[in-house]
Motif scaffolding. Structure first.
Motif, PDB file in Angstrom:
ATOM      1  N   ARG A 132       5.806  -4.467  -4.372  1.00 18.59           N
ATOM      2  CA  ARG A 132       5.532  -5.326  -5.395  1.00 18.59           C
ATOM      3  C   ARG A 132       4.937  -6.748  -5.181  1.00 18.59           C
ATOM      4  O   ARG A 132       4.909  -7.483  -6.389  1.00 18.59           O
ATOM      5  CB  ARG A 132       6.840  -5.213  -6.191  1.00 18.59           C
ATOM      6  N   LEU A 133       4.633  -6.891  -4.081  1.00 20.75           N
ATOM      7  CA  LEU A 133       4.200  -8.390  -3.771  1.00 20.75           C
ATOM      8  C   LEU A 133       2.534  -8.215  -3.603  1.00 20.75           C
ATOM      9  O   LEU A 133       1.981  -7.393  -3.201  1.00 20.75           O
ATOM     10  CB  LEU A 133       4.565  -8.873  -2.422  1.00 20.75           C
ATOM     11  N   GLY A 134       2.145  -9.377  -4.148  1.00 15.61           N
ATOM     12  CA  GLY A 134       0.472  -9.344  -3.937  1.00 15.61           C
ATOM     13  C   GLY A 134       0.547 -10.961  -2.828  1.00 15.61           C
ATOM     14  O   GLY A 134       1.026 -11.697  -3.159  1.00 15.61           O
ATOM     15  N   PHE A 135      -0.369 -10.988  -1.992  1.00 19.49           N
ATOM     16  CA  PHE A 135      -0.697 -12.110  -0.965  1.00 19.49           C
ATOM     17  C   PHE A 135      -1.947 -12.725  -1.363  1.00 19.49           C
ATOM     18  O   PHE A 135      -3.029 -12.168  -1.157  1.00 19.49           O
ATOM     19  CB  PHE A 135      -0.487 -11.373   0.213  1.00 19.49           C
ATOM     20  N   HIS A 136      -1.923 -14.005  -2.027  1.00 15.37           N
ATOM     21  CA  HIS A 136      -3.177 -14.636  -2.167  1.00 15.37           C
ATOM     22  C   HIS A 136      -3.427 -15.791  -1.185  1.00 15.37           C
ATOM     23  O   HIS A 136      -2.751 -15.786  -0.251  1.00 15.37           O
ATOM     24  CB  HIS A 136      -3.029 -15.554  -3.498  1.00 15.37           C
ATOM     25  N   GLY A 137      -4.397 -16.374  -1.076  1.00 18.94           N
ATOM     26  CA  GLY A 137      -4.853 -17.622  -0.328  1.00 18.94           C
ATOM     27  C   GLY A 137      -6.056 -17.496   0.318  1.00 18.94           C
ATOM     28  O   GLY A 137      -6.592 -16.512   0.686  1.00 18.94           O
ATOM     29  N   ASN A 138      -6.556 -18.535   0.294  1.00 16.82           N
ATOM     30  CA  ASN A 138      -7.925 -18.831   0.884  1.00 16.82           C
ATOM     31  C   ASN A 138      -8.070 -18.894   2.437  1.00 16.82           C
ATOM     32  O   ASN A 138      -8.965 -18.728   2.994  1.00 16.82           O
ATOM     33  CB  ASN A 138      -8.792 -19.932   0.348  1.00 16.82           C
ATOM     34  N   ILE A 153       3.381  -4.891   2.441  1.00 19.52           N
ATOM     35  CA  ILE A 153       2.881  -5.520   1.229  1.00 19.52           C
ATOM     36  C   ILE A 153       2.136  -4.632   0.400  1.00 19.52           C
ATOM     37  O   ILE A 153       1.098  -3.896   0.969  1.00 19.52           O
ATOM     38  CB  ILE A 153       2.433  -6.956   1.548  1.00 19.52           C
ATOM     39  N   GLY A 154       2.210  -4.877  -0.880  1.00 22.92           N
ATOM     40  CA  GLY A 154       1.516  -4.000  -1.828  1.00 22.92           C
ATOM     41  C   GLY A 154       0.048  -4.218  -1.755  1.00 22.92           C
ATOM     42  O   GLY A 154      -0.717  -3.063  -1.649  1.00 22.92           O
ATOM     43  N   THR A 155      -0.400  -5.395  -1.993  1.00 20.93           N
ATOM     44  CA  THR A 155      -1.832  -5.671  -2.112  1.00 20.93           C
ATOM     45  C   THR A 155      -2.108  -7.204  -1.321  1.00 20.93           C
ATOM     46  O   THR A 155      -1.157  -8.128  -1.546  1.00 20.93           O
ATOM     47  CB  THR A 155      -2.326  -5.755  -3.535  1.00 20.93           C
ATOM     48  N   ILE A 156      -2.999  -7.391  -0.682  1.00 23.19           N
ATOM     49  CA  ILE A 156      -3.721  -8.524  -0.099  1.00 23.19           C
ATOM     50  C   ILE A 156      -4.931  -8.741  -0.907  1.00 23.19           C
ATOM     51  O   ILE A 156      -5.893  -7.834  -0.805  1.00 23.19           O
ATOM     52  CB  ILE A 156      -4.044  -8.457   1.333  1.00 23.19           C
ATOM     53  N   ILE A 157      -4.951  -9.942  -1.474  1.00 21.64           N
ATOM     54  CA  ILE A 157      -6.170 -10.168  -2.403  1.00 21.64           C
ATOM     55  C   ILE A 157      -7.274 -10.887  -1.127  1.00 21.64           C
ATOM     56  O   ILE A 157      -6.992 -12.185  -0.666  1.00 21.64           O
ATOM     57  CB  ILE A 157      -5.919 -11.271  -3.164  1.00 21.64           C
ATOM     58  N   VAL A 158      -8.481 -10.333  -1.026  1.00 19.24           N
ATOM     59  CA  VAL A 158      -9.050 -10.785   0.133  1.00 19.24           C
ATOM     60  C   VAL A 158     -10.121 -12.167  -0.476  1.00 19.24           C
ATOM     61  O   VAL A 158     -10.690 -12.092  -1.414  1.00 19.24           O
ATOM     62  CB  VAL A 158     -10.238  -9.746   0.359  1.00 19.24           C
ATOM     63  N   GLN A 178      -4.160  -0.428   4.381  1.00 20.55           N
ATOM     64  CA  GLN A 178      -3.675  -1.752   3.787  1.00 20.55           C
ATOM     65  C   GLN A 178      -4.358  -1.719   2.212  1.00 20.55           C
ATOM     66  O   GLN A 178      -5.548  -1.654   2.466  1.00 20.55           O
ATOM     67  CB  GLN A 178      -3.866  -2.766   4.498  1.00 20.55           C
ATOM     68  N   ARG A 179      -3.982  -1.719   1.172  1.00 20.25           N
ATOM     69  CA  ARG A 179      -4.653  -1.882  -0.046  1.00 20.25           C
ATOM     70  C   ARG A 179      -5.223  -3.261  -0.150  1.00 20.25           C
ATOM     71  O   ARG A 179      -4.100  -4.190  -0.195  1.00 20.25           O
ATOM     72  CB  ARG A 179      -3.717  -1.333  -1.063  1.00 20.25           C
ATOM     73  N   VAL A 180      -6.162  -3.454  -0.730  1.00 17.58           N
ATOM     74  CA  VAL A 180      -6.712  -4.962  -0.967  1.00 17.58           C
ATOM     75  C   VAL A 180      -7.417  -4.734  -2.203  1.00 17.58           C
ATOM     76  O   VAL A 180      -8.163  -4.166  -2.697  1.00 17.58           O
ATOM     77  CB  VAL A 180      -7.683  -5.512   0.285  1.00 17.58           C
TER      78      VAL A 180
END
Length: 469
Positions: A132-138, A153-158, A178-180
């Protein structure tokens, strides 16, 4: 005819009929004055909170946080169900994150966004399901990516092409897929009531559409990655839905093009929904936001003849901001008169930019009220300032307070639940205040306040014996 004092007031700030009134929507729903004129939060008189926890102190109304989390979850779920899809709502950890807050929002049905390894560890320590976590960041580090992937982790935001390879290697090593999501810039930038459409966003987050197409193609080539969808975020403290409609329309055009390469289950349209910091702010009701945004996306999909994906949203400060009230003690008051004859009352409190950096960083406006009593004194134009050695150390830039505000009064600043504790610092070696939860007439510390000993303990030039106090 304006008085000299009134000439310093901004146009939006009206002289109140009663400088004791708590403006609806700016304060937690539980906030009220008791028979003695004292503000009560979550059933707790402020004097009782301060007697136990001191000042400054950030007070969070648990029922307000839970209620707003539940309202956003239910509103978007209902709006999505009208179009035979589902919706996910993510709490923005950057607004304010502790293990207690993470448990509150997930218990009310929300997922959680994190954007650093530290925020990830807090969420995991709270027992949040990593899915249930999403990982943001540049600029996610390799170690942060590896930790997130290994945790499940559920999703990583590329956010860049470089991250694609880093995530793929980490997932391959972990023996997982890994789902992105890919963050894109729609060219729509929204700030409060207005939005400006431009060809490209000149900012550090996300990718232009052309780069995103190439990025998605690369993700689809890698066996250790699964492309789950697009992500777009247009701003913060947004009122209305016009910017979301325009952004959604542009992102759907890219979404449709990418469907030629395979299914795309998720579309995350971000959020950044606004709250009321002053009595003139008029945020869009939650149910209206949800219905109008989801309707616009559904209409866009229907026009293109494409399936409506699962929708995701990130309300940001709108979950926790209104739940927070910071309590200070007034230390000094000082009328300042300009050569023009205009005057302003400076009210100094025992906190400041170390516990609320937003006015200094963004020119953010807040409200204030005397919390420990009411007053019949005429309203005076005031500026609430902190104790730091900076002229920009302003807590509330413009406010009308009773003219008899005095040392020893408790002063309450509402709408401080978001981006205050999370941006706090030890400037001038001031310890950060405690965060205290209130509900149903009781209070409890959820983040311990710092002491001078805490600060000294990090200074390696102080020997244990010499530093003992």
């Amino acid at each position: 005819m304006l008085s000299p004092a009134d000439s310093l007031a901004p146009d939006w700030l009206a002289i109140p009929d009663d400088a004791n009134t708590l403006a609806s929507g700016v304060w937690p729903a539980s906030a009220q004055r008791d028979a003695d004129g004292e503000i009560v939060l979550g059933g707790m008189p402020v004097s009782e909170i301060v007697r136990t926890h001191g000042t400054p102190v950030l007070v969070l109304d648990e029922n307000e946080v839970r209620g707003r989390a539940r309202a956003f979850h239910d509103a978007f779920a209902a709006a999505a169900a009208q179009h035979s899809t589902s919706a996910r709502v993510y709490y923005a950890g950057k607004a304010f994150l502790s293990t207690t807050i993470a448990r509150w929002v997930t218990e009310e049905g929300l997922n959680v966004d994190v954007c650093t390894g530290g925020e990830l560890e807090v969420a995991l320590a709270a027992g949040v399901d990593p899915a249930r976590l999403g990982f943001h960041g540049n600029n996610k580090s390799v170690s942060e990516i590896e930790r997130a992937v290994s945790a499940g982790i559920g999703t990583i935001i590329v956010d860049s092409r470089i991250e694609i390879e880093r995530i793929a290697v980490a997932a391959e090593r972990a023996g997982t897929v890994q789902r992105v999501l890919v963050r894109v810039n729609s060219g729509v930038h929204a700030e409060t009531h207005d939005f400006l459409a431009t060809a490209h966003e000149d900012q550090k987050f996300g990718m232009p559409f052309a780069d995103a197409e190439t990025a998605v193609a690369r993700i689809r080539e890698l066996a250790s990655l699964e492309f789950a969808g697009l992500h777009c975020h247009i701003g913060s403290q947004i009122f209305g839905v016009a910017g979301f409609r325009e952004s959604a329309s542009r992102v759907l055009a890219l979404h449709e093009k990418l469907l030629a390469g395979g299914d795309i289950p998720i579309l995350n349209l971000g959020g950044g929904f606004g709250i009321a910091y002053t009595s003139v702010d008029d945020p869009t009701p939650i149910a209206q936001l949800a219905a109008e945004i989801v309707d616009a996306v559904a209409a866009g999909c229907a026009e293109r003849g494409i399936p409506l994906p699962i929708l995701a949203f990130e309300p940001g400060r709108a979950i926790v901001g209104t739940a927070g009230v910071t309590l200070y003690e007034v230390g000094t008051t000082k009328p300042v008169t300009l050569e023009s004859g205009a005057s302003r009352l400076y009210v100094s409190v025992d906190g400041g930019m170390s516990d609320n950096a937003r006015p200094a960083l963004y020119g953010a406006q807040f409200s204030a009220r005397i919390a420990s009593r009411t007053s019949d004194a005429a309203p005076a134009l005031a500026r609430v300032v902190g104790k730091h050695c900076e002229s920009g150390d302003i807590v509330v830039d413009h406010e009308y307070l009773p003219g008899d505000v005095a040392p020893g009064d408790l002063l309450a600043v509402p709408a401080t639940g978001a981006y205050c504790a999370s941006l706090s610092s030890n400037y001038n070696h001031v310890p950060r205040p405690a965060v205290v939860a209130v509900a149903d007439g009781s209070s409890r510390v959820i983040v311990r306040g710092e002491t001078i000993d805490d600060l000294l303990s990090r200074d390696v030039g102080i020997s244990m014996n010499e530093g003992a106090r």
